[in-house]
Design a protein around this motif. Structure first.
Motif, PDB file in Angstrom:
ATOM      1  N   ASN A 292       0.840  -1.200   0.000  1.00 16.47           N
ATOM      2  CA  ASN A 292       0.000   0.000   0.000  1.00 16.47           C
ATOM      3  C   ASN A 292       0.874   1.249   0.000  1.00 16.47           C
ATOM      4  O   ASN A 292       0.609   2.233   0.700  1.00 16.47           O
ATOM      5  N   ALA A 293       1.941   1.235  -0.796  1.00 14.40           N
ATOM      6  CA  ALA A 293       2.921   2.317  -0.796  1.00 14.40           C
ATOM      7  C   ALA A 293       2.536   3.417  -1.781  1.00 14.40           C
ATOM      8  O   ALA A 293       1.828   3.186  -2.764  1.00 14.40           O
ATOM      9  N   ASP A 294       3.010   4.613  -1.496  1.00 14.83           N
ATOM     10  CA  ASP A 294       2.829   5.749  -2.387  1.00 14.83           C
ATOM     11  C   ASP A 294       4.036   5.810  -3.325  1.00 14.83           C
ATOM     12  O   ASP A 294       5.105   6.260  -2.924  1.00 14.83           O
ATOM     13  N   VAL A 295       3.874   5.349  -4.535  1.00 19.74           N
ATOM     14  CA  VAL A 295       5.005   5.255  -5.470  1.00 19.74           C
ATOM     15  C   VAL A 295       4.913   6.275  -6.603  1.00 19.74           C
ATOM     16  O   VAL A 295       5.654   6.185  -7.585  1.00 19.74           O
ATOM     17  N   ASP A 296       4.054   7.237  -6.453  1.00 19.94           N
ATOM     18  CA  ASP A 296       3.847   8.194  -7.527  1.00 19.94           C
ATOM     19  C   ASP A 296       3.703   9.604  -6.957  1.00 19.94           C
ATOM     20  O   ASP A 296       2.594  10.052  -6.671  1.00 19.94           O
ATOM     21  N   PRO A 297       4.823  10.312  -6.773  1.00 17.19           N
ATOM     22  CA  PRO A 297       6.174   9.974  -7.229  1.00 17.19           C
ATOM     23  C   PRO A 297       7.032   9.381  -6.106  1.00 17.19           C
ATOM     24  O   PRO A 297       6.567   9.248  -4.964  1.00 17.19           O
ATOM     25  N   VAL A 298       8.295   9.050  -6.445  1.00 15.21           N
ATOM     26  CA  VAL A 298       9.252   8.511  -5.480  1.00 15.21           C
ATOM     27  C   VAL A 298      10.469   9.421  -5.406  1.00 15.21           C
ATOM     28  O   VAL A 298      10.722  10.247  -6.293  1.00 15.21           O
ATOM     29  N   LEU A 299      11.234   9.261  -4.329  1.00 16.69           N
ATOM     30  CA  LEU A 299      12.570   9.837  -4.237  1.00 16.69           C
ATOM     31  C   LEU A 299      13.533   8.852  -4.879  1.00 16.69           C
ATOM     32  O   LEU A 299      13.486   7.661  -4.584  1.00 16.69           O
ATOM     33  N   LEU A 300      14.405   9.330  -5.743  1.00 17.69           N
ATOM     34  CA  LEU A 300      15.294   8.451  -6.505  1.00 17.69           C
ATOM     35  C   LEU A 300      16.735   8.891  -6.320  1.00 17.69           C
ATOM     36  O   LEU A 300      17.040  10.088  -6.413  1.00 17.69           O
ATOM     37  N   CYS A 301      17.622   7.920  -6.071  1.00 18.09           N
ATOM     38  CA  CYS A 301      19.042   8.249  -5.955  1.00 18.09           C
ATOM     39  C   CYS A 301      19.879   7.097  -6.492  1.00 18.09           C
ATOM     40  O   CYS A 301      19.407   5.962  -6.617  1.00 18.09           O
ATOM     41  N   GLY A 302      21.118   7.413  -6.809  1.00 23.52           N
ATOM     42  CA  GLY A 302      22.046   6.392  -7.278  1.00 23.52           C
ATOM     43  C   GLY A 302      23.456   6.927  -7.251  1.00 23.52           C
ATOM     44  O   GLY A 302      23.694   8.124  -7.452  1.00 23.52           O
ATOM     45  N   HIS A 303      24.408   6.029  -6.993  1.00 25.38           N
ATOM     46  CA  HIS A 303      25.825   6.368  -6.974  1.00 25.38           C
ATOM     47  C   HIS A 303      26.522   5.695  -8.149  1.00 25.38           C
ATOM     48  O   HIS A 303      26.247   4.529  -8.456  1.00 25.38           O
ATOM     49  N   SER A 304      27.421   6.414  -8.808  1.00 24.95           N
ATOM     50  CA  SER A 304      28.227   5.875  -9.902  1.00 24.95           C
ATOM     51  C   SER A 304      27.304   5.403 -11.027  1.00 24.95           C
ATOM     52  O   SER A 304      26.575   6.188 -11.596  1.00 24.95           O
ATOM     53  N   GLY A 305      27.297   4.113 -11.337  1.00 24.45           N
ATOM     54  CA  GLY A 305      26.372   3.621 -12.348  1.00 24.45           C
ATOM     55  C   GLY A 305      24.928   3.892 -11.988  1.00 24.45           C
ATOM     56  O   GLY A 305      24.090   4.138 -12.867  1.00 24.45           O
ATOM     57  N   GLY A 306      24.618   3.865 -10.694  1.00 23.39           N
ATOM     58  CA  GLY A 306      23.272   4.219 -10.250  1.00 23.39           C
ATOM     59  C   GLY A 306      22.955   5.675 -10.480  1.00 23.39           C
ATOM     60  O   GLY A 306      21.805   6.045 -10.748  1.00 23.39           O
ATOM     61  N   GLY A 307      23.975   6.534 -10.394  1.00 19.69           N
ATOM     62  CA  GLY A 307      23.782   7.939 -10.709  1.00 19.69           C
ATOM     63  C   GLY A 307      23.497   8.155 -12.188  1.00 19.69           C
ATOM     64  O   GLY A 307      22.724   9.042 -12.563  1.00 19.69           O
ATOM     65  N   GLN A 308      24.135   7.342 -13.031  1.00 11.90           N
ATOM     66  CA  GLN A 308      23.821   7.392 -14.459  1.00 11.90           C
ATOM     67  C   GLN A 308      22.357   7.031 -14.685  1.00 11.90           C
ATOM     68  O   GLN A 308      21.622   7.722 -15.401  1.00 11.90           O
ATOM     69  N   PHE A 309      21.929   5.933 -14.070  1.00 11.65           N
ATOM     70  CA  PHE A 309      20.535   5.501 -14.221  1.00 11.65           C
ATOM     71  C   PHE A 309      19.584   6.582 -13.724  1.00 11.65           C
ATOM     72  O   PHE A 309      18.578   6.895 -14.373  1.00 11.65           O
ATOM     73  N   ALA A 310      19.895   7.176 -12.564  1.00 13.04           N
ATOM     74  CA  ALA A 310      18.959   8.091 -11.914  1.00 13.04           C
ATOM     75  C   ALA A 310      18.664   9.318 -12.766  1.00 13.04           C
ATOM     76  O   ALA A 310      17.500   9.700 -12.943  1.00 13.04           O
TER      77      ALA A 310
END
Length: 270
Positions: A123-141
């Motif tokens: 029952n989560a609120d996923v619209d919108p979300v907080l998004l983060c990433g480091h290195s390759g994850g930063g590229q994705f983010a």
């Protein structure tokens, strides 16, 4: 799919589906998976916000989830950490997810399907979300931000080895000139500009030798982050840029700045 709310409070499944969960197969791509941390303040009636933390090339998902648990407990948010494994279609491909598509897989859509499952199960609120990433994850983010700005409340990008500029004269992944042909999405610059962005890198995270060895010579990670910041600023996007003194290429080293960034946003929206 069993929702946690469907289980009696004393059912052992509640223990499996709260706090540190096991890995679940991604619903649309079983070669990918995800795990979750559900804070102890969760109840079936609460609709908690979600933080998505995307791994780097090393895929250290366990450490990544652990690093955000204090934040999750303090602010009563759910942490989702996807796993995009090495070697899908090519045993040596470590980069696949960073560019959103590879060998027929749309990794941005895989994440959206994961979030839909998280919404249903917790029952989560996923619209919108907080998004983060480091290195390759930063590229994705930051690339996910371009394609789906309506699905993110804020984005924190840590030490990416390559960046995509908001330049429609360049093809993806250098720019956004062909996203309509490639993803059936035209980047909505006005929507992107509504999303707060943190760019963070360690002061000692030069990375020049590593990037050159991978065929990307000429720019250090701080320089690449500067190029991204300049591109975002030219489009009127609010960017906070932080260089952390004494920190190298370390997800843990830049995480406090990401946590502070998200904490302030949650406080502003309370």
């Amino acid at each position: 799919m069993i929702r946690v709310a469907d289980l009696p409070a004393t059912h052992p499944g509640r223990r499996l589906l709260t706090k540190r969960t096991p890995f679940f197969v991604a619903p649309s791509e079983p070669r990918c998976s995800y795990c979750v941390y559900v804070p102890t303040g969760w109840t079936p009636e609460t609709r908690l916000s979600v933080v998505v933390a995307v791994h780097g090339t090393g895929r250290n998902v366990g450490e990544l989830r652990e690093g955000f648990i204090p934040f999750a407990q303090r602010h009563n948010v759910i942490v989702v950490t996807p796993l995009f494994p090495v070697g899908i279609g090519d045993p040596d491909d470590v980069h696949n997810y960073k560019f959103m598509d590879a060998r027929g897989i749309r990794f941005d859509l895989v994440l959206l399907d994961i979030l839909e499952q998280v919404r249903l199960r917790w029952n989560a609120d996923v619209d919108p979300v907080l998004l983060c990433g480091h290195s390759g994850g930063g590229q994705f983010a930051h690339r996910f931000l371009y394609l789906h700005p309506d699905r993110v409340a804020a984005v924190a990008v840590s030490a990416p080895g390559s960046v995509t500029l908001l330049d429609d004269s360049l093809a993806w992944p250098e720019g956004i000139g062909d996203t309509r042909q490639r993803f059936a999405i035209t980047v909505d610059l006005e929507a992107v500009a509504r999303v707060p962005v943190l760019l963070v890198v360690g002061g000692d995270d030069d990375g020049r030798a590593d990037l050159a060895a991978m065929g990307h010579p000429g720019h250090s990670r701080p320089e690449r982050l500067d190029r991204l910041a300049e591109s975002l600023n030219l489009q009127g996007i609010a960017v906070k840029k932080v260089v952390v003194p004494g920190v190298g290429h370390s997800a843990a080293g830049t995480r406090p700045q990401i946590v502070d960034f998200f904490t302030n946003l949650l406080a502003d929206n309370a």
